[in-house]
Design a protein around this motif. Structure first.
Motif, PDB file in Angstrom:
ATOM      1  N   LEU A 141       0.858  -1.179   0.000  1.00  9.99           N
ATOM      2  CA  LEU A 141       0.000   0.000   0.000  1.00  9.99           C
ATOM      3  C   LEU A 141       0.903   1.241   0.000  1.00  9.99           C
ATOM      4  O   LEU A 141       1.958   1.247   0.629  1.00  9.99           O
ATOM      5  N   GLU A 142       0.429   2.263  -0.699  1.00  9.43           N
ATOM      6  CA  GLU A 142       1.238   3.474  -0.845  1.00  9.43           C
ATOM      7  C   GLU A 142       1.660   4.063   0.501  1.00  9.43           C
ATOM      8  O   GLU A 142       2.707   4.699   0.612  1.00  9.43           O
ATOM      9  N   SER A 143       0.877   3.801   1.532  1.00  7.86           N
ATOM     10  CA  SER A 143       1.162   4.373   2.849  1.00  7.86           C
ATOM     11  C   SER A 143       2.061   3.489   3.709  1.00  7.86           C
ATOM     12  O   SER A 143       2.283   3.802   4.873  1.00  7.86           O
ATOM     13  N   ASP A 181       4.178   8.127  -0.137  1.00 15.20           N
ATOM     14  CA  ASP A 181       2.729   8.315  -0.009  1.00 15.20           C
ATOM     15  C   ASP A 181       2.376   9.706  -0.541  1.00 15.20           C
ATOM     16  O   ASP A 181       2.248  10.670   0.213  1.00 15.20           O
ATOM     17  N   ASP A 182       2.256   9.787  -1.862  1.00 12.39           N
ATOM     18  CA  ASP A 182       1.937  11.080  -2.465  1.00 12.39           C
ATOM     19  C   ASP A 182       0.435  11.341  -2.385  1.00 12.39           C
ATOM     20  O   ASP A 182      -0.308  10.590  -1.769  1.00 12.39           O
ATOM     21  N   ARG A 183      -0.003  12.454  -2.965  1.00  9.89           N
ATOM     22  CA  ARG A 183      -1.440  12.773  -2.991  1.00  9.89           C
ATOM     23  C   ARG A 183      -1.926  12.875  -4.440  1.00  9.89           C
ATOM     24  O   ARG A 183      -2.773  13.694  -4.754  1.00  9.89           O
ATOM     25  N   LEU A 184      -1.355  11.999  -5.253  1.00 11.63           N
ATOM     26  CA  LEU A 184      -1.775  11.922  -6.647  1.00 11.63           C
ATOM     27  C   LEU A 184      -2.702  10.729  -6.838  1.00 11.63           C
ATOM     28  O   LEU A 184      -2.396   9.627  -6.386  1.00 11.63           O
ATOM     29  N   VAL A 185      -3.816  10.989  -7.493  1.00  5.47           N
ATOM     30  CA  VAL A 185      -4.688   9.899  -7.918  1.00  5.47           C
ATOM     31  C   VAL A 185      -4.065   9.332  -9.179  1.00  5.47           C
ATOM     32  O   VAL A 185      -3.996  10.011 -10.212  1.00  5.47           O
ATOM     33  N   GLU A 186      -3.538   8.140  -9.074  1.00  2.14           N
ATOM     34  CA  GLU A 186      -2.687   7.640 -10.154  1.00  2.14           C
ATOM     35  C   GLU A 186      -2.927   6.183 -10.490  1.00  2.14           C
ATOM     36  O   GLU A 186      -2.435   5.668 -11.486  1.00  2.14           O
ATOM     37  N   GLY A 187      -3.664   5.483  -9.640  1.00  8.81           N
ATOM     38  CA  GLY A 187      -3.852   4.052  -9.871  1.00  8.81           C
ATOM     39  C   GLY A 187      -2.670   3.258  -9.373  1.00  8.81           C
ATOM     40  O   GLY A 187      -1.662   3.816  -8.927  1.00  8.81           O
ATOM     41  N   THR A 231       0.045   0.001  -4.378  1.00 12.58           N
ATOM     42  CA  THR A 231      -1.395   0.221  -4.444  1.00 12.58           C
ATOM     43  C   THR A 231      -1.709   1.656  -4.039  1.00 12.58           C
ATOM     44  O   THR A 231      -1.387   2.080  -2.933  1.00 12.58           O
ATOM     45  N   ASP A 232      -2.353   2.390  -4.932  1.00 11.73           N
ATOM     46  CA  ASP A 232      -2.682   3.798  -4.691  1.00 11.73           C
ATOM     47  C   ASP A 232      -3.732   3.909  -3.588  1.00 11.73           C
ATOM     48  O   ASP A 232      -4.712   3.157  -3.580  1.00 11.73           O
ATOM     49  N   ASN A 233      -3.519   4.840  -2.665  1.00 11.12           N
ATOM     50  CA  ASN A 233      -4.541   5.075  -1.636  1.00 11.12           C
ATOM     51  C   ASN A 233      -5.241   6.414  -1.830  1.00 11.12           C
ATOM     52  O   ASN A 233      -5.950   6.885  -0.942  1.00 11.12           O
ATOM     53  N   ASP A 234      -5.033   7.030  -2.978  1.00 14.37           N
ATOM     54  CA  ASP A 234      -5.688   8.308  -3.292  1.00 14.37           C
ATOM     55  C   ASP A 234      -6.808   8.031  -4.284  1.00 14.37           C
ATOM     56  O   ASP A 234      -6.590   7.397  -5.318  1.00 14.37           O
ATOM     57  N   THR A 235      -7.992   8.503  -3.947  1.00 16.27           N
ATOM     58  CA  THR A 235      -9.160   8.246  -4.787  1.00 16.27           C
ATOM     59  C   THR A 235      -9.865   9.565  -5.087  1.00 16.27           C
ATOM     60  O   THR A 235      -9.500  10.628  -4.555  1.00 16.27           O
TER      61      THR A 235
HETATM   62 CA   LIG Z   1      -1.042   8.174  -4.986  1.00 19.87          CA
END
Ligand SMILES: [Ca+2]
Ligand SMILES: [Ca+2]
Ligand SMILES: [Ca+2]
Ligand SMILES: [Ca+2]
Length: 388
Positions: A168-170, A244-250, A281-285
């Motif tokens: 997970l991204e985080s 853990d960025d804040r980009l919705v990227e998939g 795994t992106d955690n930004d949705t």
């Molecule tokens: Ca992201």
């Protein structure tokens, strides 16, 4: 003695010793300056050569035995049973007797230890020491030093423990397991004679390294320390930092490889599972909806803009945004008006595009253009709602 009567008797110095100085000498040396032995050879014969330098006539030979020992003068291998053992004294004996050609050879038998240490090729430097000389007639000469290279027959392979993993991204740090497998031949403790170090490398994938989506561990990523590996295998984790960025990227992938940094000679090679794919795994949705639930348009409006709102739910740090374009269409789900040009026409695809980029506030709006058509009902221009 024929005397003169009895008038002469022995007197004064009545004894004389004549010393005959030998002018025949010999030199002892190694037959060759170097040799190579596989660790499993058992015994390595190191040739020595005696060269007789004879002057005069008659049979060339030694009047008594000449014996000599091997000595250790250096090298990276360890004697006394660790990597090799010198022959017992005397290592070589040139027997008394005839040496018609003026030369003779004898082998000194060095015992090679077939251990189970991955250690690389090692060297033993030998000299000679005369034990039983013939007077002082024999001296060391010719090739007086010999370097024996012992070729290691113990190897190891380094690979990934598994071919894939998911983080997970985080997660912060993702440990990517590596496995060292020792392939040893012989007897004794299985182990590494020195440290083995390796790095992770990026070989592909959709994720970007160097701090964008992940960061490879510093060098060395893994260290298998010198020592005992009784089972012949060991694992070490390479710690990949996940951003853990804040980009919705998939979800993104990092294709990873291994590179040996500090080998043990050339004994360790990459083998087994040599590629690892890490899926981040992106955690930004984000959610997409209409800006308002209803709107009204005069039939003559021509185009009615239907607002849509994108709301980004970002976790982590850094710029809030979309990594790629988001596009969507309007669909007709009901209503009394007729689409497809009768009462209205839906916008062509895509109806709205949220461009990749920064959305600092976490939201964005785009209009979908719904086209209206006038028609007369009962002689009056009527209003129709665009139900979308
Ligand atoms: Ca992201
Ligand atoms: Ca061995
Ligand atoms: Ca070995
Ligand atoms: Ca995130």
């Amino acid at each position: 003695m024929q005397n003169i009567g009895t008038q002469v008797s022995l007197g004064g110095t009545t004894a004389h010793t004549l010393t005959i100085t030998d002018n025949d000498t010999a030199t002892l040396g190694f037959t060759l300056g170097t040799s190579t032995a596989l660790e499993s050879v058992g015994t390595q014969n190191i040739g020595t050569t005696l060269t007789i330098n004879a002057i005069g006539t008659g049979t060339i030979g030694l009047a008594s035995n000449l014996t000599a020992n091997l000595t250790t003068t250096g090298g990276t291998a360890t004697g006394s049973g660790t990597d090799y053992t010198l022959p017992a004294s005397p290592a070589v004996t040139f027997l008394a007797g005839t040496y018609a050609t003026g030369t003779g050879t004898q082998n000194a038998a060095v015992t090679i230890v077939d251990d189970r240490q991955v250690e690389g090729s090692e060297t033993a430097q030998f000299g000679l020491a005369i034990v039983g000389n013939i007077g002082t007639q024999v001296s060391l000469g010719g090739t007086t030093s010999h370097t024996l290279t012992i070729t290691d027959n113990d190897t190891a392979t380094l690979g990934f423990t598994t071919g894939t993993s998911t983080a997970l991204e985080s997660v912060g740090t993702q440990n990517v397991g590596t496995t060292l497998t020792l392939n040893t031949i012989g007897t004794g403790t299985i182990g590494l004679a020195s440290n083995l170090t390796a790095n992770l490398t990026t070989t592909g994938g959709t994720a970007t390294g160097s701090g964008t989506d992940y960061t490879l561990p510093g060098s060395p990523a893994v260290t298998f320390a010198a020592g005992t590996y009784a089972t012949g295998t060991a694992t070490q984790n390479a710690a990949v930092t996940v951003i853990d960025d804040r980009l919705v990227e998939g979800d993104e992938t990092a294709a990873l490889g291994l590179a040996i940094v500090g080998n043990i000679g050339t004994q360790v090679s990459l083998g087994g599972t040599t590629a690892h794919t890490l899926t981040i795994t992106d955690n930004d949705t984000a959610t997409l909806g209409f800006t308002t639930g209803t709107s009204s348009a005069l039939e003559s409006a021509g185009t009615q803009n239907i607002g849509t709102t994108l709301t980004i739910n970002a976790i982590g740090t850094g710029t809030i945004g979309l990594a790629s374009n988001l596009t969507t269409n309007l669909t007709t789900t009901g209503g009394t008006a007729t689409g497809s040009g009768t009462d209205y026409s839906l916008p062509s695809s895509p109806a709205v595009t949220f461009l990749a980029g920064t959305y600092a506030t976490g939201t964005g709006t785009q209009n979908a253009a719904c086209h209206h058509h006038q028609r007369f009902v009962g002689g009056r221009l009527t209003r129709r709602r665009c139900w979308v």
